[in-house]
Enzyme design. Structure first.
Site, short mmCIF file in Angstrom:
data_model
loop_
_atom_site.label_atom_id
_atom_site.label_comp_id
_atom_site.label_asym_id
_atom_site.label_seq_id
_atom_site.Cartn_x
_atom_site.Cartn_y
_atom_site.Cartn_z
N CYS A 1 11.69 8.42 11.22
CA CYS A 1 10.33 8.12 11.70
C CYS A 1 10.29 7.68 13.16
O CYS A 1 9.21 7.58 13.74
CB CYS A 1 9.67 7.07 10.81
SG CYS A 1 9.33 7.71 9.16
N HIS B 1 3.68 3.51 14.54
CA HIS B 1 4.05 4.48 13.50
C HIS B 1 3.23 4.18 12.25
O HIS B 1 3.00 3.02 11.91
CB HIS B 1 5.55 4.37 13.20
CG HIS B 1 5.96 5.21 12.02
ND1 HIS B 1 5.67 6.55 11.94
CD2 HIS B 1 6.61 4.89 10.87
CE1 HIS B 1 6.14 7.02 10.79
NE2 HIS B 1 6.70 6.04 10.12
N ASN C 1 1.84 9.24 6.01
CA ASN C 1 2.97 9.10 6.93
C ASN C 1 3.51 10.49 7.26
O ASN C 1 4.14 11.13 6.43
CB ASN C 1 4.05 8.24 6.26
CG ASN C 1 5.26 8.01 7.18
OD1 ASN C 1 5.39 8.65 8.21
ND2 ASN C 1 6.13 7.10 6.77
O1 UT7 Z 1 8.24 5.46 7.62
C1 UT7 Z 1 9.54 5.06 7.35
C2 UT7 Z 1 9.63 3.65 6.95
N1 UT7 Z 1 9.01 3.43 5.69
C3 UT7 Z 1 8.27 2.36 5.47
O2 UT7 Z 1 8.06 1.58 6.35
C4 UT7 Z 1 7.76 2.12 4.06
C5 UT7 Z 1 7.90 0.68 3.68
N2 UT7 Z 1 7.52 0.39 2.31
C6 UT7 Z 1 6.23 0.44 1.86
O3 UT7 Z 1 5.33 0.85 2.57
C7 UT7 Z 1 5.94 -0.09 0.49
O4 UT7 Z 1 7.07 -0.75 -0.01
C8 UT7 Z 1 5.48 0.97 -0.55
C9 UT7 Z 1 4.10 1.47 -0.17
C10 UT7 Z 1 6.47 2.12 -0.56
C11 UT7 Z 1 5.39 0.33 -1.93
O5 UT7 Z 1 4.53 -0.80 -1.90
P1 UT7 Z 1 5.01 -2.21 -2.49
O6 UT7 Z 1 3.87 -3.13 -2.32
O7 UT7 Z 1 6.29 -2.57 -1.81
O8 UT7 Z 1 5.20 -1.89 -4.00
P2 UT7 Z 1 6.51 -2.05 -4.90
O9 UT7 Z 1 7.49 -0.97 -4.61
O10 UT7 Z 1 6.98 -3.46 -4.83
O11 UT7 Z 1 5.90 -1.81 -6.33
C12 UT7 Z 1 4.96 -2.72 -6.93
C13 UT7 Z 1 4.56 -2.20 -8.29
C14 UT7 Z 1 5.74 -1.78 -9.16
O12 UT7 Z 1 5.43 -2.08 -10.51
P3 UT7 Z 1 6.00 -3.41 -11.19
O13 UT7 Z 1 7.49 -3.30 -11.11
O14 UT7 Z 1 5.44 -4.55 -10.39
O15 UT7 Z 1 5.46 -3.30 -12.57
C15 UT7 Z 1 5.80 -0.28 -8.99
O16 UT7 Z 1 6.39 0.37 -10.09
O17 UT7 Z 1 3.77 -1.00 -8.11
C16 UT7 Z 1 4.35 0.07 -8.88
N3 UT7 Z 1 4.12 1.31 -8.17
C17 UT7 Z 1 2.97 2.01 -8.26
N4 UT7 Z 1 1.84 1.81 -8.99
C18 UT7 Z 1 0.85 2.71 -8.87
C19 UT7 Z 1 4.94 1.94 -7.28
N5 UT7 Z 1 4.33 3.06 -6.83
C20 UT7 Z 1 3.12 3.12 -7.42
C21 UT7 Z 1 2.05 4.04 -7.33
N6 UT7 Z 1 0.95 3.80 -8.07
N7 UT7 Z 1 2.09 5.13 -6.53
#
Ligand code: UT7
Length: 331
Positions: free
Chosen positions: A116, A256, A286
């Site tokens: 990225c 970004h 993204n």
């Molecule tokens: O561009 C390159 C660099 N990349 C980045 O900077 C990305 C950085 N990371 C992020 O933007 C975020 O971590 C994400 C958007 C990828 C995820 O958001 P998060 O707030 O960190 O969510 P999480 O991974 O901690 O997941 C929270 C919950 C989980 O469920 P439990 O374990 O709490 O029951 C996931 O299974 O949300 C669940 N989950 C979803 N629910 C509905 C994960 N993906 C989804 C989804 N829809 N698409």
């Protein structure tokens, strides 16, 4: 003698027509519009559907848009850099193909891959060539067909990424405009958190790798988020500090577009108010190497000669950094 700086003198862009909305994603994986919007800020993204069309398809369109707007003959371009994490082919340079297709017959060309941060690093490469006096017209294109490496049954990644391309022309400037300062970083610790396991030299493609879906993007989102949110804010604050810029001196933050929460945290740390923050994540998701040039493309009409822009990016590797650039023209 006055120092020659490297200024952006034209921009172009392209996004595919096909819109993949959160509503449609709800029918594909277990997710919902509310979760995607609040956790990422994304409402929809563009997907390239044309058959046999790769990243170059969009890169060429973005470059042609720039050439046409600027009325520039491609034969004048010295160097074409394609910043991308999704080259057309694993070996042949995408940039070489793009340069030929747009008629940049006098240019040399190569790709730059820093996930990225590819476009941000590409800005630095372009500026170095210009500042040294070696080349006069450098075309940097950030383009990615993320849909080619995303598993559309994996809700943790398929909601995030989109396809697109943006282009910027760098030329010498004698008025002190253009790139002023940069702070680029990397840390190999990041490899475990954001990667594609197979298809490279460690794990070449096999029936097994395909069966186990190891050619798709894997991301440990939480870990990447933690690194991204602190590092992007840190480098942006550092660039401001060492150039004696207060939030009032900064007209635009060009961040970004990985997650609206990361963008907000960076702006907050810099003390820059939300009206000065360029955003397209809601419409494009993204787009990896394309986020920064697509922002310039979308906001070009609002930019004024002399505006102070702070670019910031964070990506796989890890790679990250910040660039301070003075805008060079009114459109
Ligand atoms: O561009 C390159 C660099 N990349 C980045 O900077 C990305 C950085 N990371 C992020 O933007 C975020 O971590 C994400 C958007 C990828 C995820 O958001 P998060 O707030 O960190 O969510 P999480 O991974 O901690 O997941 C929270 C919950 C989980 O469920 P439990 O374990 O709490 O029951 C996931 O299974 O949300 C669940 N989950 C979803 N629910 C509905 C994960 N993906 C989804 C989804 N829809 N698409």
């Amino acid at each position: 003698m006055k120092k020659t700086t490297a200024a952006i003198t034209a921009v172009g862009g392209y996004v595919p027509e096909f819109v993949l909305s959160n509503k449609v994603l709800e029918t594909m994986v277990d997710t919902n519009d509310e979760w995607i919007t609040t956790r990422t800020g994304i409402k929809e993204r563009r997907i390239l559907k044309e058959e046999n069309a790769g990243t170059s398809f969009m890169a060429i369109k973005a470059a042609e848009d720039l050439l046409q707007k600027r009325g520039l003959d491609a034969a004048e371009i010295d160097f074409v850099l394609v910043a991308t994490a999704t080259p057309d082919l694993p070996v042949a340079s995408t940039a070489a193909y793009v340069a030929s297709e747009i008629g940049a017959v006098n240019a040399f060309a190569y790709d730059l891959q820093a996930a990225c941060s590819s476009f941000l690093y590409g800005m630095s490469t372009a500026a170095s060539y210009i500042e040294s006096g070696r080349y006069k017209k450098v075309l940097v294109i950030g383009a990615d067909k993320m849909s080619s490496i995303i598993d559309y049954t994996d809700r943790t990644t398929c909601i995030i990424f989109g396809d697109g391309a943006g282009a910027a022309l760098f030329e010498p400037n004698e008025e002190g405009l253009g790139l002023q300062d940069e702070y680029l970083r990397s840390d190999g610790i990041g490899r475990q958190f954001l990667k594609i396991d197979a298809g490279g030299s460690i794990l070449p493609a096999s029936e097994e790798t395909v069966k186990n879906k190891r050619h798709y993007v894997y991301q440990d989102g939480k870990s990447v988020f933690k690194f991204a949110v602190s590092n992007m804010a840190d480098v942006s604050a550092l660039i401001m500090e060492r150039n004696n810029l207060t939030h009032e001196d900064v007209q635009w933050l060009v961040p970004h577009q990985a997650n609206k929460r990361i963008i907000d945290a960076t702006a907050n740390r810099m003390g820059v108010d939300p009206g000065k923050v360029m955003i397209n994540i809601d419409r494009y998701g993204n787009t990896t190497s394309a986020t920064l040039p697509l922002l310039l493309y979308d906001y070009e009409k609002q930019l004024k000669k002399g505006d102070n822009l702070i670019f910031a990016a964070f990506g796989g590797g890890f790679t990250w950094g910040s660039i301070y650039l003075k805008w060079a023209y009114n459109s």
